[in-house]
Design a protein around this motif. Structure first.
Motif, PDB file in Angstrom:
ATOM      1  N   LEU A 125    -100.804 -19.055  15.164  1.00 27.11           N
ATOM      2  CA  LEU A 125    -101.106 -20.075  16.166  1.00 27.11           C
ATOM      3  C   LEU A 125    -102.557 -19.963  16.620  1.00 27.11           C
ATOM      4  CD1 LEU A 125    -100.229 -22.341  18.080  1.00 27.11           C
ATOM      5  CD2 LEU A 125     -99.546 -20.562  19.723  1.00 27.11           C
ATOM      6  N   GLU A 126    -103.008 -18.749  16.898  1.00 22.75           N
ATOM      7  CA  GLU A 126    -104.392 -18.548  17.329  1.00 22.75           C
ATOM      8  C   GLU A 126    -105.375 -19.025  16.263  1.00 22.75           C
ATOM      9  OE1 GLU A 126    -104.641 -14.434  18.235  1.00 22.75           O
ATOM     10  OE2 GLU A 126    -103.552 -14.590  20.134  1.00 22.75           O
ATOM     11  N   THR A 127    -105.080 -18.708  15.004  1.00 20.24           N
ATOM     12  CA  THR A 127    -105.965 -19.120  13.915  1.00 20.24           C
ATOM     13  C   THR A 127    -105.982 -20.638  13.776  1.00 20.24           C
ATOM     14  OG1 THR A 127    -105.566 -17.060  12.707  1.00 20.24           O
ATOM     15  CG2 THR A 127    -106.410 -18.923  11.444  1.00 20.24           C
ATOM     16  N   GLY A 128    -104.819 -21.257  13.884  1.00 25.80           N
ATOM     17  CA  GLY A 128    -104.741 -22.709  13.779  1.00 25.80           C
ATOM     18  C   GLY A 128    -105.482 -23.402  14.900  1.00 25.80           C
ATOM     19  N   TRP A 129    -105.344 -22.877  16.110  1.00 27.59           N
ATOM     20  CA  TRP A 129    -106.031 -23.481  17.263  1.00 27.59           C
ATOM     21  C   TRP A 129    -107.542 -23.334  17.126  1.00 27.59           C
ATOM     22  CZ3 TRP A 129    -101.996 -25.733  19.499  1.00 27.59           C
ATOM     23  CH2 TRP A 129    -102.188 -26.436  20.700  1.00 27.59           C
ATOM     24  N   LEU A 130    -107.964 -22.188  16.600  1.00 28.31           N
ATOM     25  CA  LEU A 130    -109.398 -21.966  16.382  1.00 28.31           C
ATOM     26  C   LEU A 130    -109.936 -22.935  15.343  1.00 28.31           C
ATOM     27  CD1 LEU A 130    -112.016 -20.228  16.674  1.00 28.31           C
ATOM     28  CD2 LEU A 130    -111.076 -18.783  14.837  1.00 28.31           C
ATOM     29  N   GLN A 131    -109.237 -23.072  14.233  1.00 21.49           N
ATOM     30  CA  GLN A 131    -109.712 -23.911  13.141  1.00 21.49           C
ATOM     31  C   GLN A 131    -109.692 -25.394  13.503  1.00 21.49           C
ATOM     32  OE1 GLN A 131    -107.109 -22.705   9.948  1.00 21.49           O
ATOM     33  NE2 GLN A 131    -108.424 -20.996   9.348  1.00 21.49           N
ATOM     34  N   GLN A 132    -108.633 -25.844  14.175  1.00 18.10           N
ATOM     35  CA  GLN A 132    -108.490 -27.269  14.456  1.00 18.10           C
ATOM     36  C   GLN A 132    -109.257 -27.715  15.689  1.00 18.10           C
ATOM     37  OE1 GLN A 132    -104.488 -29.075  13.848  1.00 18.10           O
ATOM     38  NE2 GLN A 132    -103.823 -26.980  13.456  1.00 18.10           N
ATOM     39  N   TYR A 133    -109.328 -26.848  16.705  1.00 10.20           N
ATOM     40  CA  TYR A 133    -109.865 -27.282  17.995  1.00 10.20           C
ATOM     41  C   TYR A 133    -111.044 -26.479  18.500  1.00 10.20           C
ATOM     42  CZ  TYR A 133    -105.236 -29.287  17.735  1.00 10.20           C
ATOM     43  OH  TYR A 133    -104.111 -29.934  17.298  1.00 10.20           O
ATOM     44  N   ARG A 139    -108.873 -17.948  24.862  1.00 11.06           N
ATOM     45  CA  ARG A 139    -108.836 -19.165  25.680  1.00 11.06           C
ATOM     46  C   ARG A 139    -107.600 -20.011  25.396  1.00 11.06           C
ATOM     47  NH1 ARG A 139    -112.594 -18.582  29.751  1.00 11.06           N
ATOM     48  NH2 ARG A 139    -114.418 -17.508  28.879  1.00 11.06           N
ATOM     49  N   LEU A 140    -106.695 -19.512  24.556  1.00 12.83           N
ATOM     50  CA  LEU A 140    -105.553 -20.319  24.145  1.00 12.83           C
ATOM     51  C   LEU A 140    -104.651 -20.686  25.315  1.00 12.83           C
ATOM     52  CD1 LEU A 140    -103.841 -21.702  22.036  1.00 12.83           C
ATOM     53  CD2 LEU A 140    -102.850 -19.485  21.431  1.00 12.83           C
ATOM     54  N   LEU A 146    -104.125 -26.787  30.189  1.00 12.11           N
ATOM     55  CA  LEU A 146    -104.755 -28.093  30.362  1.00 12.11           C
ATOM     56  C   LEU A 146    -104.012 -29.176  29.597  1.00 12.11           C
ATOM     57  CD1 LEU A 146    -108.363 -26.764  30.155  1.00 12.11           C
ATOM     58  CD2 LEU A 146    -107.420 -27.987  32.122  1.00 12.11           C
ATOM     59  N   GLN A 147    -103.498 -28.820  28.440  1.00 10.29           N
ATOM     60  CA  GLN A 147    -102.721 -29.782  27.664  1.00 10.29           C
ATOM     61  C   GLN A 147    -101.468 -30.197  28.434  1.00 10.29           C
ATOM     62  OE1 GLN A 147    -102.170 -29.104  23.406  1.00 10.29           O
ATOM     63  NE2 GLN A 147     -99.976 -29.342  23.733  1.00 10.29           N
ATOM     64  N   ILE A 148    -100.771 -29.213  28.967  1.00 10.03           N
ATOM     65  CA  ILE A 148     -99.558 -29.505  29.743  1.00 10.03           C
ATOM     66  C   ILE A 148     -99.909 -30.311  30.991  1.00 10.03           C
ATOM     67  CG2 ILE A 148     -97.677 -28.465  31.065  1.00 10.03           C
ATOM     68  CD1 ILE A 148     -97.909 -26.051  29.098  1.00 10.03           C
ATOM     69  N   GLU A 149    -101.022 -29.950  31.610  1.00  8.84           N
ATOM     70  CA  GLU A 149    -101.477 -30.663  32.798  1.00  8.84           C
ATOM     71  C   GLU A 149    -101.726 -32.140  32.490  1.00  8.84           C
ATOM     72  OE1 GLU A 149    -104.328 -29.152  36.255  1.00  8.84           O
ATOM     73  OE2 GLU A 149    -105.454 -29.694  34.461  1.00  8.84           O
ATOM     74  N   ALA A 150    -102.345 -32.417  31.343  1.00  5.94           N
ATOM     75  CA  ALA A 150    -102.607 -33.798  30.952  1.00  5.94           C
ATOM     76  C   ALA A 150    -101.306 -34.562  30.739  1.00  5.94           C
ATOM     77  CB  ALA A 150    -103.455 -33.837  29.687  1.00  5.94           C
ATOM     78  N   PRO A 200    -107.412 -30.627  22.342  1.00  5.14           N
ATOM     79  CA  PRO A 200    -106.022 -30.247  22.080  1.00  5.14           C
ATOM     80  C   PRO A 200    -105.064 -30.599  23.190  1.00  5.14           C
ATOM     81  CG  PRO A 200    -107.370 -28.324  22.555  1.00  5.14           C
ATOM     82  CD  PRO A 200    -108.309 -29.478  22.360  1.00  5.14           C
ATOM     83  N   TRP A 201    -105.560 -30.812  24.440  1.00  6.63           N
ATOM     84  CA  TRP A 201    -104.615 -31.135  25.502  1.00  6.63           C
ATOM     85  C   TRP A 201    -104.027 -32.528  25.378  1.00  6.63           C
ATOM     86  CZ3 TRP A 201    -106.546 -35.208  28.229  1.00  6.63           C
ATOM     87  CH2 TRP A 201    -107.927 -35.325  28.354  1.00  6.63           C
ATOM     88  N   LEU A 202    -104.490 -33.320  24.409  1.00  5.22           N
ATOM     89  CA  LEU A 202    -103.875 -34.626  24.177  1.00  5.22           C
ATOM     90  C   LEU A 202    -102.684 -34.543  23.236  1.00  5.22           C
ATOM     91  CD1 LEU A 202    -106.941 -37.005  23.882  1.00  5.22           C
ATOM     92  CD2 LEU A 202    -105.362 -36.736  25.775  1.00  5.22           C
ATOM     93  N   ARG A 203    -102.415 -33.376  22.693  1.00  8.21           N
ATOM     94  CA  ARG A 203    -101.273 -33.216  21.803  1.00  8.21           C
ATOM     95  C   ARG A 203    -100.011 -32.976  22.604  1.00  8.21           C
ATOM     96  NH1 ARG A 203    -101.341 -28.774  19.456  1.00  8.21           N
ATOM     97  NH2 ARG A 203    -100.278 -29.262  17.535  1.00  8.21           N
ATOM     98  N   ASP A 204     -98.874 -33.194  21.945  1.00  9.28           N
ATOM     99  CA  ASP A 204     -97.574 -33.001  22.579  1.00  9.28           C
ATOM    100  C   ASP A 204     -97.046 -31.642  22.163  1.00  9.28           C
ATOM    101  OD1 ASP A 204     -95.026 -33.023  23.499  1.00  9.28           O
ATOM    102  OD2 ASP A 204     -94.474 -34.967  22.678  1.00  9.28           O
ATOM    103  N   VAL A 205     -97.020 -30.677  23.084  1.00  9.85           N
ATOM    104  CA  VAL A 205     -96.601 -29.336  22.732  1.00  9.85           C
ATOM    105  C   VAL A 205     -95.128 -29.263  22.362  1.00  9.85           C
ATOM    106  CG1 VAL A 205     -98.341 -28.169  24.125  1.00  9.85           C
ATOM    107  CG2 VAL A 205     -96.141 -28.733  25.156  1.00  9.85           C
ATOM    108  N   SER A 206     -94.360 -30.277  22.712  1.00  5.79           N
ATOM    109  CA  SER A 206     -92.939 -30.265  22.412  1.00  5.79           C
ATOM    110  C   SER A 206     -92.615 -30.900  21.069  1.00  5.79           C
ATOM    111  CB  SER A 206     -92.152 -31.009  23.499  1.00  5.79           C
ATOM    112  OG  SER A 206     -92.494 -32.387  23.505  1.00  5.79           O
TER     113      SER A 206
END
Length: 214
Positions: A125-133, A139-140, A146-150, A200-206
């Motif tokens: 997950l950490e690697t994916g977040w680093l590469q994509q965002y 800082r994950l 912030l994503q959930i907040e949005a 990344p906070w515009l994504r749907d974590v669910s």
């Protein structure tokens, strides 16, 4: 039951075109400041520190110098994008606070646990977040909050993060904070690329992993 929201990995051109302007005058002199938001300085040193975190994580994630140089080349606007994300985070916090939206640590940990399961573990997950965002591993949790907040803000407004009502709330918060950017980092304007960095906070974590990768 909340209606299903379409996920987004980055701001699409359509969303950017539809989003209202989040503007800043950018004309005031603030020595040593990359931006001033709500009367509080974001210093050049703070921005550089965030950038250095990402660069160190990127360097550790690749096998050789050539690969690292390719990564750096693909993220050549990292300084600007990092500052714009830092400003956007504060604008979002203000908009959420105005709407009475809060995020608990439990919500962040629940979201992270679910994403780790889908990604194949914490490291993946950490690697994916680093590469994509461009989010450093340390800082994950902040990024997830912030994503959930949005998402919660959008739900409170009976809309989603791609709709005008959501962006109107951010625009109002931006105006209230009197965002002032150092011109070296561009201008604070969504439609002209002010938030062209991945968000990344515009994504749907669910959302299921297959949807997140779509």
């Amino acid at each position: 039951m909340h209606r299903r929201r379409r996920t987004a990995l980055v701001l699409s051109a359509a969303i950017v075109a539809a989003a209202p302007l989040l503007t800043a005058c950018g004309s005031e002199a603030h020595p040593g400041a990359a931006a001033v938001v709500g009367g509080e300085r974001i210093t050049v040193a703070q921005v550089q520190s965030r950038v250095d975190e990402v660069r160190r994580a990127q360097r550790a994630a690749v096998a050789d110098e050539t690969q690292y140089e390719q990564v750096v080349a693909r993220t050549g606007t990292l300084n600007r994008d990092t500052l714009h994300q830092m400003v956007l985070d504060r604008v979002l916090d203000r908009a959420a606070g105005d709407a009475g939206v809060t995020v608990t640590r439990r919500e962040v940990q629940t979201a992270r646990s679910g994403l780790e399961q889908r990604a194949g573990g914490a490291k993946a997950l950490e690697t994916g977040w680093l590469q994509q965002y461009g989010v450093a591993p340390q800082r994950l949790d902040d990024s997830l909050r912030l994503q959930i907040e949005a998402q919660k803000l959008a739900a409170k407004l009976n809309t989603d993060t791609s709709r005008p009502a959501f962006w109107n709330a951010l625009s109002a918060a931006s105006g209230a904070l009197h965002v002032d950017l150092n011109p070296r980092y561009g201008s604070w304007d969504v439609q002209k690329g002010g938030v062209a960095a991945k968000t990344p906070w515009l994504r749907d974590v669910s959302a299921p992993a297959t949807q997140q990768a779509a």
